[in-house]
Design a protein around this motif. Structure first.
Motif, PDB file in Angstrom:
ATOM      1  N   TYR A 131       0.865  -1.187   0.000  1.00  0.00           N
ATOM      2  CA  TYR A 131       0.000   0.000   0.000  1.00  0.00           C
ATOM      3  C   TYR A 131       0.904   1.240   0.000  1.00  0.00           C
ATOM      4  O   TYR A 131       1.227   1.797   1.047  1.00  0.00           O
ATOM      5  CB  TYR A 131      -0.898  -0.038   1.246  1.00  0.00           C
ATOM      6  CG  TYR A 131      -1.887   1.094   1.364  1.00  0.00           C
ATOM      7  CD1 TYR A 131      -2.792   1.391   0.348  1.00  0.00           C
ATOM      8  CD2 TYR A 131      -1.933   1.880   2.517  1.00  0.00           C
ATOM      9  CE1 TYR A 131      -3.703   2.423   0.479  1.00  0.00           C
ATOM     10  CE2 TYR A 131      -2.859   2.911   2.658  1.00  0.00           C
ATOM     11  CZ  TYR A 131      -3.729   3.172   1.636  1.00  0.00           C
ATOM     12  OH  TYR A 131      -4.635   4.195   1.765  1.00  0.00           O
ATOM     13  N   LYS A 164      -6.984   7.726 -10.731  1.00  0.00           N
ATOM     14  CA  LYS A 164      -7.761   6.523 -10.956  1.00  0.00           C
ATOM     15  C   LYS A 164      -9.059   6.863 -11.681  1.00  0.00           C
ATOM     16  O   LYS A 164      -9.426   6.245 -12.651  1.00  0.00           O
ATOM     17  CB  LYS A 164      -8.063   5.864  -9.607  1.00  0.00           C
ATOM     18  CG  LYS A 164      -8.483   4.444  -9.752  1.00  0.00           C
ATOM     19  CD  LYS A 164      -8.487   3.788  -8.402  1.00  0.00           C
ATOM     20  CE  LYS A 164      -8.983   2.368  -8.518  1.00  0.00           C
ATOM     21  NZ  LYS A 164      -9.160   1.758  -7.237  1.00  0.00           N
ATOM     22  N   GLN A 217     -11.931   3.173   1.046  1.00  0.00           N
ATOM     23  CA  GLN A 217     -11.260   2.004   1.627  1.00  0.00           C
ATOM     24  C   GLN A 217     -12.218   1.111   2.400  1.00  0.00           C
ATOM     25  O   GLN A 217     -11.808   0.122   2.991  1.00  0.00           O
ATOM     26  CB  GLN A 217     -10.155   2.470   2.562  1.00  0.00           C
ATOM     27  CG  GLN A 217      -9.029   3.145   1.817  1.00  0.00           C
ATOM     28  CD  GLN A 217      -8.055   3.777   2.782  1.00  0.00           C
ATOM     29  OE1 GLN A 217      -7.809   3.245   3.850  1.00  0.00           O
ATOM     30  NE2 GLN A 217      -7.504   4.897   2.405  1.00  0.00           N
ATOM     31  N   SER A 275     -13.163   2.866  -5.289  1.00  0.00           N
ATOM     32  CA  SER A 275     -13.150   1.725  -4.377  1.00  0.00           C
ATOM     33  C   SER A 275     -12.765   0.463  -5.146  1.00  0.00           C
ATOM     34  O   SER A 275     -12.725   0.460  -6.376  1.00  0.00           O
ATOM     35  CB  SER A 275     -14.534   1.549  -3.740  1.00  0.00           C
ATOM     36  OG  SER A 275     -15.421   1.041  -4.705  1.00  0.00           O
ATOM     37  N   THR A 276     -12.507  -0.612  -4.405  1.00  0.00           N
ATOM     38  CA  THR A 276     -12.110  -1.844  -5.085  1.00  0.00           C
ATOM     39  C   THR A 276     -13.281  -2.440  -5.869  1.00  0.00           C
ATOM     40  O   THR A 276     -13.080  -3.310  -6.706  1.00  0.00           O
ATOM     41  CB  THR A 276     -11.621  -2.888  -4.053  1.00  0.00           C
ATOM     42  OG1 THR A 276     -12.556  -2.905  -2.987  1.00  0.00           O
ATOM     43  CG2 THR A 276     -10.238  -2.561  -3.547  1.00  0.00           C
ATOM     44  N   ASP A 277     -14.501  -1.967  -5.583  1.00  0.00           N
ATOM     45  CA  ASP A 277     -15.672  -2.499  -6.294  1.00  0.00           C
ATOM     46  C   ASP A 277     -16.083  -1.628  -7.480  1.00  0.00           C
ATOM     47  O   ASP A 277     -17.239  -1.646  -7.895  1.00  0.00           O
ATOM     48  CB  ASP A 277     -16.855  -2.622  -5.320  1.00  0.00           C
ATOM     49  CG  ASP A 277     -16.552  -3.635  -4.239  1.00  0.00           C
ATOM     50  OD1 ASP A 277     -16.091  -4.730  -4.586  1.00  0.00           O
ATOM     51  OD2 ASP A 277     -16.753  -3.322  -3.047  1.00  0.00           O
TER      52      ASP A 277
END
Ligand SMILES: Nc1ncnc2c1ncn2[C@@H]1O[C@H](COP(=O)(O)OP(=O)(O)OP(=O)(O)O)[C@@H](O)[C@H]1O
Length: 448
Positions: free
Chosen positions: A71, A131, A160, A186-188
């Motif tokens: 990270y 991103k 996060q 986000s990761t989704d």
């Protein structure tokens, strides 16, 4: 408040740093070895790590490298002894943010940690931007004002986790764009982002729009229809204008939020959902709660994490960047290379009340770009367009409260003297400390 990891094998040092930092309001995690530090790090992805170099099962340098790989946004501060200078240099080469010497000095520690936290948030914001750019350029959030930096911090924290969030702010302040950014960062982000406008549908259809309905559930339900919750799947459901949701549905929504289970209208099967909820409103929900038009339990359930987006008139220093952003957008749409503004345009824009906030500014710039036929936006054209955007009754000074007028007056004076506070305090005939207090009280924003 930041998320800190403290790694030191000496119990007294670990404890005293932990106590000191938790008194400052930070949330603390600790570890006493390289191995433990890596597993805690992966679990809590801290904003800042305070890491001793000499650890019983290895060197802090190894922990540093692994943390940076896992990270890289985390800022790692090394604790070193003077004889460790070589290692310290190596740590800086490997990407440590800074180092502090033993014996630790409280002031130095606090300053280094505060700098690291500020740097973390700055980087988190850029990372969020980069991103977003590749995925959905339209959702780039523009603004460097202090108020917006607070917003970026909350976005950084929300991407996060999957906590329910409530975004408040006047119309056009960017609530939807912020919700999209949280989702996209986000990761989704590959999962769906579904919007449900609680004010857009007639009351009777709201429930089936949200929860879906079975075939034959009511007259006109000729086929099974999935609701927005189902469409959101494991992604994000954005509940826009949540303040408009009728009371009977507020109860049903609360039930869904608490159990993450629901039934289609006319259905018999309990459905599961893992969607994340982000709600937005331009209404004052707290007042609605006291007026009993919004359920208190739903309000508290929604505002687990909440943020209020600042109105544009409270962050006039962002106007320049926002204008550049919208001019560029218009130029792209009009297919022209280069579009500019006549001198004085930005100053003029800073004197408009912007009751419609960023949306209104965007519309003004689009209109002005079209008038300019893709060349120079003229002050006169801008003036004409702005005259079509009258000050609303709400904003007219006759209905402003005394404190709103005081805030605006102080702001105008500060702007007119380029934020020279001494000069402004003379004009306002108040002392410099009083001016400072009022700047703080009214969250007045210094231009960058
Ligand atoms: N900080 C910003 N940077 C760039 N564009 C912005 C920003 N804030 C808002 N916008 C733009 O302004 C317009 C309005 O934003 P958005 O729809 O997110 O506002 P909102 O607060 O949800 O409004 P409403 O309450 O009326 O639904 C959109 O086109 C959005 O892209």
């Amino acid at each position: 408040m930041a998320n800190l990891l403290i790694v030191d094998d000496e119990h007294p040092i670990r404890e005293s740093i932990s106590m000191f930092m938790s008194e400052k309001g930070h949330s603390i995690h600790t570890a006493s070895s390289v191995n433990e530090s890596i597993s805690v790090f992966k679990e809590c992805t801290p904003d800042v790590v305070i890491l001793d170099i000499r650890l019983p099962d290895g060197s802090g340098l190894d922990a540093l490298s692994q943390m940076r790989d896992f990270y890289p946004l985390s800022k790692v501060i090394m604790i070193t002894a003077f004889q460790d200078m070589e290692t310290t240099i190596e740590a800086m080469k490997r990407g440590a943010y800074d180092y502090i010497h033993k014996p630790l000095d409280a002031d130095e520690l606090e300053k280094t940690v505060n700098d690291a936290i500020a740097s973390f948030y700055e980087d988190a914001k850029t990372a969020v931007k980069d991103k977003g750019k590749t995925v959905y350029n339209e959702s780039e959030i523009v603004g460097k004002s202090r108020a917006m930096k607070e917003v970026y911090k909350t976005i950084g924290m929300l991407c996060q986790n999957r906590a329910t969030a409530l975004i408040m702010g006047e119309t056009g302040t960017g609530k939807e764009i912020v919700a999209r950014r949280i989702h996209l960062s986000s990761t989704d982000c590959e999962k769906p982002f579904i919007t449900f406008d609680c004010s857009a549908v007639v009351d009777t259809l709201l429930e089936s729009e949200l929860f879906g309905h079975e075939k034959g559930a009511f007259t006109g339900a000729v086929t099974l229809r999935p609701g927005k919750i189902e469409l959101a799947g494991d992604g994000t459901l954005f509940l826009d204008e949540i303040g408009e949701l009728p009371l009977n549905l507020q109860g049903k929504l609360l039930g869904f939020l608490e159990r993450k289970r629901y039934m289609r209208v006319g259905g018999k099967v309990l459905m599961k959902s893992k969607c994340r909820i982000i709600a937005a409103t331009n209404r004052d929900l707290e007042t609605m709660v006291t007026q009993k038009t919004f359920r208190a339990d739903l309000y508290y359930r929604l505002k687990v994490v909440n943020m209020t987006l600042p109105p544009l008139r409270h962050r006039l220093s962002d106007i320049k960047d926002l204008v550049a952003h919208f001019v560029q957008k218009s130029a792209d749409e009009l297919g022209v290379e280069h579009m500019t503004l006549q001198d004085g345009c930005i100053e003029r824009l800073k004197h408009h009340p912007w009751t419609g906030n960023v949306r209104e500014l965007e519309n003004v710039i689009v209109s002005a770009s079209i008038q300019s036929r893709g060349s120079v936006i003229l002050l006169d054209d801008l003036e004409t367009i702005l005259s079509y955007h009258p000050v609303s009754a709400e904003e007219s000074s006759s209905s402003q409260s005394l404190s709103q007028m005081e805030r605006q007056h102080i702001f105008n004076i500060l702007e007119s003297v380029q934020w020279n506070k001494t000069h402004a305090s003379h004009i306002l005939k108040i002392s410099l400390p009083t001016l400072r207090k009022k700047i703080k009280k009214y969250h007045l924003d210094t231009p960058d």
